[in-house]
Design a protein around this motif. Structure first.
Motif, PDB file in Angstrom:
ATOM      1  N   PHE A  92      82.122  88.468 -77.349  1.00 56.33           N
ATOM      2  CA  PHE A  92      82.988  88.679 -78.511  1.00 56.33           C
ATOM      3  C   PHE A  92      84.424  88.939 -78.084  1.00 56.33           C
ATOM      4  CE2 PHE A  92      82.269  92.934 -77.142  1.00 56.33           C
ATOM      5  CZ  PHE A  92      83.378  93.657 -77.548  1.00 56.33           C
ATOM      6  N   ASP A  93      85.319  88.768 -79.035  1.00 48.16           N
ATOM      7  CA  ASP A  93      86.734  89.104 -78.882  1.00 48.16           C
ATOM      8  C   ASP A  93      87.115  89.941 -80.094  1.00 48.16           C
ATOM      9  OD1 ASP A  93      89.680  88.848 -79.304  1.00 48.16           O
ATOM     10  OD2 ASP A  93      89.576  87.512 -77.577  1.00 48.16           O
ATOM     11  N   GLU A 131      82.403  91.851 -73.369  1.00 47.37           N
ATOM     12  CA  GLU A 131      83.829  91.808 -73.665  1.00 47.37           C
ATOM     13  C   GLU A 131      84.362  90.468 -73.141  1.00 47.37           C
ATOM     14  OE1 GLU A 131      85.782  94.803 -74.644  1.00 47.37           O
ATOM     15  OE2 GLU A 131      84.139  96.233 -74.602  1.00 47.37           O
ATOM     16  N   PHE A 132      84.865  89.643 -74.058  1.00 44.07           N
ATOM     17  CA  PHE A 132      85.283  88.273 -73.730  1.00 44.07           C
ATOM     18  C   PHE A 132      86.629  87.991 -74.394  1.00 44.07           C
ATOM     19  CE2 PHE A 132      84.197  83.527 -74.173  1.00 44.07           C
ATOM     20  CZ  PHE A 132      84.410  83.248 -72.824  1.00 44.07           C
ATOM     21  N   PRO A 133      87.695  88.645 -73.913  1.00 42.33           N
ATOM     22  CA  PRO A 133      89.001  88.489 -74.554  1.00 42.33           C
ATOM     23  C   PRO A 133      89.636  87.134 -74.252  1.00 42.33           C
ATOM     24  CG  PRO A 133      89.218  89.896 -72.618  1.00 42.33           C
ATOM     25  CD  PRO A 133      87.748  89.583 -72.786  1.00 42.33           C
ATOM     26  N   ILE A 134      89.541  86.231 -75.208  1.00 40.58           N
ATOM     27  CA  ILE A 134      90.044  84.869 -75.005  1.00 40.58           C
ATOM     28  C   ILE A 134      91.157  84.498 -75.989  1.00 40.58           C
ATOM     29  CG2 ILE A 134      87.929  84.014 -73.954  1.00 40.58           C
ATOM     30  CD1 ILE A 134      87.197  82.817 -76.718  1.00 40.58           C
ATOM     31  N   GLU A 140      83.942  88.312 -64.039  1.00 34.63           N
ATOM     32  CA  GLU A 140      82.508  88.011 -64.000  1.00 34.63           C
ATOM     33  C   GLU A 140      82.027  87.477 -65.349  1.00 34.63           C
ATOM     34  OE1 GLU A 140      80.021  91.116 -62.355  1.00 34.63           O
ATOM     35  OE2 GLU A 140      81.546  91.582 -60.851  1.00 34.63           O
ATOM     36  N   THR A 141      82.521  88.052 -66.427  1.00 35.13           N
ATOM     37  CA  THR A 141      82.120  87.583 -67.757  1.00 35.13           C
ATOM     38  C   THR A 141      82.631  86.165 -67.997  1.00 35.13           C
ATOM     39  OG1 THR A 141      82.037  89.828 -68.613  1.00 35.13           O
ATOM     40  CG2 THR A 141      82.204  88.068 -70.239  1.00 35.13           C
ATOM     41  N   TYR A 142      83.866  85.879 -67.607  1.00 39.48           N
ATOM     42  CA  TYR A 142      84.408  84.523 -67.763  1.00 39.48           C
ATOM     43  C   TYR A 142      83.589  83.519 -66.952  1.00 39.48           C
ATOM     44  CZ  TYR A 142      88.673  86.629 -69.770  1.00 39.48           C
ATOM     45  OH  TYR A 142      89.575  87.322 -70.545  1.00 39.48           O
TER      46      TYR A 142
END
Length: 183
Positions: free
Chosen positions: A64-65, A94-97, A167-169
Motif C-alpha cells: 500500500f501507499d 509499506e510501498f511508497p510509490i 527489499e519491498t521494492y
C-alpha cells in the motif's frame, strides 16, 4: 503456407489466442514460483506492519501507499475483515510509490512502528482515513498518539528504513506488483 494463412484469418486468430494462453500460463507459473521462493519475505518480514491477530491462522498481505486513493477506500474493507475474523493476520507492506510526500510519510510510519508497534494500527488508520499523507501529517499523527517527536525524528534517520523499502521494492518487482493496493 503464407498465402494459405492469409486467406484463412481464423487460423491466425486461433494461433494468436493459443500463444497468448501459453504466455499467460507461463506468467502464472513464474508468479507461483516467485511466491513460493519468497514466502518468508512476503509473510514474515520483520519490518512489516501487522494489524489483526499477529499469530492468526489466515493472512492477507497488502502492498500500500498512504496517498493511494484506492488504498484509502480499501481501508474500511480491511478493518471490517479484521473485526469479523479473530484469526485474520493482515500484513501491511509499506510501498511508497506515489512521490516524495508518500516516501516521507512512510518513513515516519516505519519509525513509529519501531518505537511504538502497539500504536501502528491506529496510526495506519489515521493516515489512510485523512487527507494527503505528508511528513508533517504523519508526524502530527504519531505525536498525537503519544510518540515522542525527538525520538521519532531520530528513528526516521535509521538506515534500516531505506533497506526495508528496497527489499519491498525488490519483492514487488519479483511478484510483478506495480501499483497499490496489491494483495
Amino acid at each position: 503456407m503464407r498465402d494459405y494463412l492469409l486467406s484463412n484469418p481464423e487460423i491466425l486468430s486461433d494461433m494468436q489466442a493459443e500463444l497468448e494462453d501459453r504466455q499467460r500460463e507461463e506468467q502464472r507459473l513464474a508468479l507461483l514460483d516467485a511466491i513460493g521462493n519468497s514466502s518468508d519475505a512476503i509473510f514474515n518480514a520483520a519490518y512489516d506492519g501487522i494489524v489483526g491477530n499477529p499469530q492468526g491462522s489466515s493472512t492477507v498481505v497488502e502492498f500500500f501507499d498512504y496517498n493511494c486513493g484506492f488504498c484509502k477506500r480499501a481501508y474500511d474493507d480491511m478493518a471490517a475483515m479484521v473485526a469479523a475474523d479473530s484469526e485474520l493476520r493482515f500484513v501491511l507492506k509499506e510501498f511508497p510509490i506515489l512521490g516524495p510526500d508518500s516516501q516521507k510519510a512512510h518513513i515516519v510510519s516505519m519509525a513509529l512502528r519501531t518505537l511504538a508497534p502497539e500504536k501502528y494500527g491506529e496510526f495506519h488508520r489515521i493516515l489512510l482515513t485523512s487527507g494527503r499523507a505528508t511528513e508533517e501529517a504523519a508526524i502530527a499523527a504519531a505525536t498525537g498518539l503519544g510518540v515522542d517527536e525527538a525520538a521519532l525524528r531520530a528513528e526516521m534517520r535509521n538506515p534500516a528504513i531505506a533497506d526495508a523499502f528496497n527489499e519491498t521494492y525488490q519483492l514487488a518487482q519479483k511478484l510483478a506488483i506495480t501499483g497499490t493496493p496489491s494483495y
